[in-house]
Enzyme design. Structure first.
Site: not given
Length: 316
Positions: A72, A57, A50-54, A167
């Site tokens: 991560k 993983v 997975g990938e997020g803004g920061m 969250d």
């Protein structure tokens, strides 16, 4: 150099033709750069999870121990920012402090080859959000209550260590491959439940943090003195989603959704799904009271209420 020039030229053509936006092209280049990396310190990268803004993983292998872990990796660009780097380290310390069967375990934190990383337990399954999406959009009451009970136990453990998650949502709950155990993940927005000024600053004090669909009213207001009731609200909103296939509040923008958490009454779960018992709906309503003091006093109280309902169902 020629390869770089060709890539740049191709990108300019795709942007000019309208096939890509400049931002989309930058994201593609960023992913190509990361994907060329095969090892970070003692970890061999196997695939992207997975990938997020920061951060991104990866499924990885800890070479020395020959075991599969989740790694991560903080974006190198983000890692240059001292505040983000400290926030990442804060997450690592938070994970390492917790030891519970329903919380993804932290293994190692460090930096190597220009990357900051956090190694975590690898859960061979999918997120609860993904599972619900693939499972007719909602779960039966028995299953939803059991998963919620397990996460409430995880939250009680975190809260006892003065840590809030901030969250909680189905996408941050991982389901094992046998679909019996769930684990709370992604403590990236966690904060120390303390009045210490430095801790509050690291937690981006006075800023709205969380996911609009599950965010508590006090988070919407940007309050800094959050309590465990914040996580209880989000867990109640998550249970609402599991039982109905929809979030409690929706809207065309994140701002409107968050305002509805402040102003609108929680919809009736039973009216959306007639198979849900009034007792389960009552649990959700108590979790999602607008004022923190009107919710369960602790996650342990929520666990006790769910277990009473489970026992009553088993005795029927």
């Amino acid at each position: 150099v020629a390869k770089v020039g060709l890539r740049k030229r191709l990108g300019e053509i795709l942007i000019k033709k309208g096939y890509l936006t400049p931002d989309q092209f930058r994201q593609i280049i960023k992913r190509q750069t990361v994907n060329k990396t095969t090892h970070i310190g003692p970890y061999e990268l196997l695939s992207k999870l997975g990938e997020g803004g920061m951060s991104t993983v990866f499924k990885a292998r800890q070479v020395f121990m020959d075991r599969i872990i989740a790694l991560k990796v903080l974006s190198p660009k983000i890692a240059k920012n001292k505040d983000f780097r400290e926030r990442f380290v804060s997450e690592a310390r938070a994970v390492a402090k917790l030891n519970h069967p329903h919380i993804v375990a932290g293994i190692d934190v460090g930096s190597a080859d220009g990357y900051c990383y956090l190694a975590m337990e690898y859960v061979d399954g999918e997120s609860l959000g993904q599972y619900v999406h693939h499972h007719n959009g909602r779960l039966d009451e028995k299953t939803a209550l059991e998963y919620t009970r397990q996460i409430a136990q995880a939250l009680q453990h975190a809260h006892q260590h003065n840590l809030l998650h901030r969250d909680v949502k189905p996408d941050n709950i991982l389901l094992d491959i046998n679909r019996r155990i769930v684990k709370l993940a992604d403590l990236g927005l966690a904060r120390w439940a303390t009045t210490n000024t430095n801790a509050a600053q690291l937690a981006t004090n006075n800023q709205t943090v969380g996911t609009p669909f599950y965010i508590s009213p006090e988070q919407v207001r940007g309050l800094s003195n959050l309590t465990p009731a914040t996580d209880i609200y989000a867990l109640g909103a998550s249970l609402f989603h599991l039982l109905t296939g929809q979030t409690p509040f929706d809207g065309p923008t994140a701002a409107i959704i968050m305002i509805r958490h402040l102003t609108d009454p929680v919809p009736s779960v039973c009216a959306i799904n007639a198979n849900v018992s009034p007792e389960a709906e009552q649990i959700i309503m108590k979790c999602m009271q607008k004022e923190p003091q009107d919710r369960y006093a602790s996650a342990a109280e929520l666990v006790a209420d769910i277990e009473r309902l489970q026992k009553a169902r088993a005795d029927e």
